[in-house]
Design a protein around this motif. Structure first.
Motif, mmCIF file in Angstrom:
data_model
loop_
_atom_site.group_PDB
_atom_site.id
_atom_site.type_symbol
_atom_site.label_atom_id
_atom_site.label_comp_id
_atom_site.label_asym_id
_atom_site.label_seq_id
_atom_site.Cartn_x
_atom_site.Cartn_y
_atom_site.Cartn_z
ATOM 1 N N ARG A 8 46.337 34.285 40.272
ATOM 2 C CA ARG A 8 45.305 33.623 41.087
ATOM 3 C C ARG A 8 44.796 34.547 42.187
ATOM 4 O O ARG A 8 43.597 34.641 42.434
ATOM 5 C CB ARG A 8 45.868 32.341 41.696
ATOM 6 C CG ARG A 8 45.638 31.128 40.816
ATOM 7 C CD ARG A 8 46.104 29.844 41.488
ATOM 8 N NE ARG A 8 45.572 29.683 42.832
ATOM 9 C CZ ARG A 8 46.168 28.961 43.776
ATOM 10 N NH1 ARG A 8 47.315 28.382 43.537
ATOM 11 N NH2 ARG A 8 45.611 28.840 44.961
ATOM 12 N N PHE A 9 45.720 35.258 42.843
ATOM 13 C CA PHE A 9 45.310 36.221 43.872
ATOM 14 C C PHE A 9 44.392 37.278 43.272
ATOM 15 O O PHE A 9 43.374 37.646 43.848
ATOM 16 C CB PHE A 9 46.531 36.918 44.479
ATOM 17 C CG PHE A 9 47.292 36.063 45.458
ATOM 18 C CD1 PHE A 9 46.659 35.043 46.135
ATOM 19 C CD2 PHE A 9 48.632 36.302 45.712
ATOM 20 C CE1 PHE A 9 47.358 34.254 47.051
ATOM 21 C CE2 PHE A 9 49.336 35.523 46.620
ATOM 22 C CZ PHE A 9 48.704 34.493 47.283
ATOM 23 N N ARG A 12 40.965 35.935 42.466
ATOM 24 C CA ARG A 12 40.194 35.766 43.705
ATOM 25 C C ARG A 12 39.677 37.097 44.207
ATOM 26 O O ARG A 12 38.541 37.222 44.647
ATOM 27 C CB ARG A 12 41.064 35.127 44.776
ATOM 28 C CG ARG A 12 40.905 33.645 44.807
ATOM 29 C CD ARG A 12 41.484 33.106 46.106
ATOM 30 N NE ARG A 12 42.063 31.810 45.871
ATOM 31 C CZ ARG A 12 42.988 31.260 46.654
ATOM 32 N NH1 ARG A 12 43.464 31.947 47.675
ATOM 33 N NH2 ARG A 12 43.441 30.072 46.387
ATOM 34 N N ALA A 16 35.741 38.000 44.580
ATOM 35 C CA ALA A 16 35.194 38.345 45.896
ATOM 36 C C ALA A 16 34.251 39.545 45.794
ATOM 37 O O ALA A 16 33.354 39.709 46.607
ATOM 38 C CB ALA A 16 36.323 38.638 46.867
ATOM 39 N N ARG B 106 37.232 34.899 53.533
ATOM 40 C CA ARG B 106 36.750 34.190 52.351
ATOM 41 C C ARG B 106 37.806 33.277 51.725
ATOM 42 O O ARG B 106 37.811 33.041 50.532
ATOM 43 C CB ARG B 106 36.275 35.183 51.273
ATOM 44 C CG ARG B 106 35.043 35.963 51.683
ATOM 45 C CD ARG B 106 34.598 36.860 50.545
ATOM 46 N NE ARG B 106 35.545 37.939 50.338
ATOM 47 C CZ ARG B 106 35.375 39.171 50.787
ATOM 48 N NH1 ARG B 106 34.296 39.485 51.441
ATOM 49 N NH2 ARG B 106 36.276 40.112 50.575
#
Lengths: 402, 238
Positions: A8-9, A12, A16, B106
Motif C-alpha cells: 500500500r505504501f 501510494r 503521488a 498528501r
C-alpha cells in the motif's frame, strides 16, 4: 508490519508521482513489447517457411548434377537413367520408396491463338507423390502411358488459365508443346504463389518418354526425385543415395561430388538454423532496450529516494525498521517494472495483430512468461540499490535534509 | 504533580558526550552530560541555538548515537541495540513532536496518526480505533480526513502530537514544538501538553522560549554542551 501495508505504501508513493511513474514504466513497456514482438516475428517467419518447406513434400529428396570443384580435374558425369535404375534397387537402397527420373525443358504451350510459357517436366507416375504434386481434375499419366510414350499432358493451373481461361477444365483438349501436339488429361490443383522452390502452377507434366521422344532427345536426366519410405528414413535414404552414386561415378571424396542431394529436411534444417540465429539477434536487440529501461528505473528510484529523504527520516523516527523502508522502495520498483511488463506484453500482442507481408507474427507463450519474469527481476535488480540506500539512511541525516 | 524519588527513571544518561568531526576541527556538541527523567515528569530543556540541546534530543530519541557515555531508556542500554531494535524502541517508547510538524504530505491526518501503529504491526481495525481516539484527544476527530495542507499550523502540530501519543510511548520528545506557531496555536498546543502531563505522561521539551519553559515543572539549561539544572522555581498554581 504486513506485506499488504508495504504494498500500500509503495502504490501510494507511485500514485503521488503519476507522470514520473508512467514515464519510467514506458521504458519497460517498450522493452518488453519489443521482446514479444520481435520474437513473434522470428517465430512467425519460421512457421511460414516451415509451411513452405512442407509443400516440397516431406519425404522428398531431389538429386541434381553439379559442376565438381576444379580440383577434381573433370567436368563430372551427368545423371543418367542408369543412375535412376540403380537407386531403385531395393537391396542397395532399402529406404528408398520410389525413384522418378526427371527431364525438364522450358517450352511455349499453345492452344489456338492462346500461348503460355511453361516448364515441361517429363517423369514417371511416382513423381506425383515424390514431388508432392496434387492433381485437381482429370487423371495423372500412368506407367502404361510412359511405356508407350503417349503424348498426354497435365497442365499447371496458371497454364490452363492462360490457354483456356480462368477456372476452365480443358480435359481431352489438344495443345501444342513446341509445336508437338499433346492431349490434356488432367489439371493440377492450384499450388499458390511461392509454394516450393519453383511455381508448380507454371509447370506442365508429361511422361518422360514422350518428352524425351519429341522435345529433348534421350540424353541425360535433369534431376532424379526420390521418395523416402518415411520421414524418419529420410536421412538413411540420403546416405544410401550418396554411396550408390559415389560408387557409380567413381567418387571417393564427398567434396568432389558431381551431384548434389537436396532434401526438404536439409532445407528445413538450414533455414531453421538461420531463423533461430535471426530470432536470437532480434531478442538480443530487444533485451538491450530492456536493460536501458531497467537503468531508467534505478535512476528514477534514486531521484525518488533523494526527494523523499525527509519522509524516510520521518518514517524512521516513527519506528520504521530498515526492512520496511527497503521493502517500500523495492516494491515500488517491482510494481513499476511488473506493471510495465504486463502492459508491454499487451502492446506486443497488439503489435502482432498487424500482418506483415505473407506471414503473421506468432507470439511465443514462453516469451510472454519470460518477459513477465524478467520484468519482475528487473524491478528487483535495478531497484535494489536505491532501496538499500534509502534503508541505510541514518534517521538523523534523513530528518535534517530540507 | 510532585515527583517522588521512588518513581523509576524513564531515561537515564551518564557521562554522555557527542563530538562531531575529528582533531582540530572537532566540535564538542555535548560534554559529559548526566541527565535523568522520572516517569510523569515534564522537563524543559532550554539553551541558545548551537548550545547542544538539539543534539541531546536526537540522542534521547535514538536518532543519533553518542560518541561516549551511556544512555538507558526504560532501563535498556540503547548502545547495545542494533538498528532494528532501535527502530522498535523509537516506535514503542518514544513519541516525537517536531518544530516543522513533519507530517507525511498528501496523506490524511488519520493515516499520519496510524503510521506508527502500522510499523508496530497492528491490525487495521485496532489501528483505526486508536488513531481516532488519539485525534479526539487532541481535539481533531472531525478533521481525520484532512490532509496536512488543508490544516492550519496549530492543527498540524496537534496531529503530530496525536501521532506521537498513539503508540502509548514512555517518553514524549518535543523539539521546539511551538517554534512555527502563532501565539494562539502556541497556547493551544501548550495547553495540550499541560493536559498530557496531568494525565501522567513523561514529556521532555526543547525550547529557547522562556514562556514555554515556564510551563514545565523542571527546567534544565544546556550551555556549550554542558547541562545544568536551573534553580528550582516557585511552585506554580495550576
Amino acid at each position: 508490519m504486513s506485506p499488504v501495508e508495504i504494498v500500500r505504501f509503495a502504490v501510494r508513493g507511485l500514485i503521488a508521482n503519476r507522470l514520473r511513474s508512467l514515464l519510467t514504466m514506458l521504458g519497460i513497456i517498450i522493452g518488453i513489447a519489443a521482446v514479444i514482438l520481435l520474437t513473434a516475428l522470428g517465430n512467425g517467419a519460421s512457421q511460414f517457411i516451415q509451411g513452405q518447406i512442407a509443400g516440397l513434400g516431406a519425404n522428398s529428396i531431389t538429386i541434381i548434377p553439379r559442376q565438381p570443384p576444379d580440383s577434381a580435374g573433370t567436368d563430372g558425369r551427368p545423371l543418367s537413367a542408369a543412375d535412376a535404375r540403380a537407386l531403385a534397387d531395393p537391396q542397395g537402397a532399402p529406404d528408398v520408396a520410389s525413384v522418378s527420373p526427371v527431364v525438364t525443358v522450358p517450352a511455349s504451350v499453345d492452344a489456338g491463338r492462346a500461348s503460355s510459357d511453361a516448364t515441361v517436366i517429363g517423369s514417371t507416375p511416382t513423381y506425383f507423390s515424390g514431388a508432392n504434386v496434387q492433381l485437381g481434375s482429370g487423371r495423372v499419366y500412368t506407367e502404361a502411358d510412359v511405356e508407350a510414350g503417349r503424348k498426354v499432358l497435365i497442365l499447371g493451373r496458371t497454364v490452363a488459365d492462360d490457354l483456356f481461361g480462368a477456372g476452365s477444365n480443358p480435359l481431352e483438349r489438344d495443345v501444342l508443346v513446341r509445336g508437338v501436339p499433346f492431349r490434356v488429361v488432367g489439371v493440377l490443383a492450384p499450388a499458390g504463389e511461392g509454394q516450393g522452390l519453383s511455381n508448380p502452377d507454371e509447370n506442365v507434366l508429361a511422361p518422360i518418354t514422350a518428352v524425351q521422344g519429341s522435345l529433348t532427345g534421350f540424353g541425360d536426366l535433369g534431376q532424379i526425385v526420390v521418395q523416402a519410405r518415411s520421414t524418419e528414413a529420410q536421412a538413411a535414404a540420403e546416405s544410401e543415395i550418396n554411396s550408390i552414386l559415389d560408387r557409380r561415378h567413381g567418387i571417393d571424396d564427398p567434396e568432389l561430388r558431381d551431384f548434389q542431394v537436396i532434401s526438404a529436411r536439409q532445407l528445413a534444417d538450414v533455414l531453421d538454423q538461420t531463423l533461430s540465429a535471426f530470432t536470437l539477434l532480434l531478442a538480443a536487440i530487444a533485451a538491450i532496450s530492456l536493460v536501458v529501461g531497467g537503468i531508467g528505473i534505478t535512476n528514477i528510484m534514486l531521484v525518488s529516494v533523494t526527494e523523499r529523504t525527509r519522509e524516510i527520516g520521518i518514517r524512521k523516527a516513527l519506528g520504521a525498521p530498515p526492512s520496511a523502508i527497503l521493502g517500500q522502495f523495492l516494491v515500488e520498483s517491482i510494481i513499476l517494472s511488473l506493471v510495465g511488463g504486463v502492459l508491454g506484453v499487451a502492446v506486443g500482442f497488439a503489435g502482432t495483430l498487424v500482418p506483415l507481408g505473407d506471414f503473421r507474427p506468432v507470439v511465443l507463450p514462453a516469451a510472454v512468461v519470460a518477459a513477465v519474469g524478467v520484468s519482475a527481476g528487473i524491478g528487483i535488480f535495478f531497484g535494489a540499490y536505491p532501496a538499500r540506500r534509502a534503508a541505510r539512511l541514518r534517521p538523523i541525516d534523513a530528518l535534517r535534509r530540507e | 504533580m510532585t515527583v517522588d524519588a521512588q518513581v523509576p527513571h524513564v531515561l537515564d544518561v551518564r557521562g554522555l558526550s557527542k563530538v562531531y568531526g575529528e582533531g582540530e576541527t572537532a566540535v564538542h556538541a555535548l560534554r559529559d552530560v548526566d541527565f535523568s527523567v522520572r516517569r510523569g515528569e515534564y522537563v524543559a530543556v532550554i539553551g541558545q541555538s548551537g548550545s547542544g540541546k538539539s543534539t541531546l534530543l536526537n540522542v534521547l530519541g535514538c536518532l543519533d548515537a553518542p560518541t561516549s557515555g551511556r544512555y538507558f531508556l526504560e532501563g535498556l542500554d540503547v548502545a547495545q541495540l542494533d538498528e532494528r531494535q532501535q527502530s522498535v524502541m523509537r516506535n514503542r517508547q518514544i513519541g516525537f513532536v517536531f518544530q516543522a510538524f513533519n507530517l507525511i504530505p498528501r496523506t490524511s491526518a488519520l493515516a499520519n496518526v496510524e503510521l506508527p501503529l502500522i510499523y508496530a504491526g497492528l491490525g487495521r481495525r485496532r489501528r483505526r480505533e486508536r488513531a481516532l481516539a488519539a485525534l479526539e484527544l487532541v481535539g481533531l476527530h472531525g478533521r481525520s480526513d484532512h490532509r496536512p495542507n488543508e490544516l492550519s499550523g496549530g492543527q498540524q502540530q496537534r496531529v503530530a502530537v496525536a501521532r506521537a501519543l498513539v503508540t502509548g510511548p514512555a517518553l514524549l520528545l518535543a523539539d521546539e514544538p511551538t517554534g512555527n506557531l502563532d501565539s494562539e496555536s502556541t497556547t493551544d498546543v501548550l495547553a495540550l501538553f499541560d493536559g498530557l502531563h496531568r494525565s501522567g505522561r513523561t514529556i521532555v521539551l526543547i525550547t529557547h522560549d522562556d514562556e514555554v519553559a515556564a510551563r514545565a515543572e523542571r527546567v534544565v539549561v544546556v550551555r556549550d554542551g554542558r547541562l545544568t539544572e536551573a534553580s528550582p522555581r516557585r511552585a506554580r498554581a495550576w
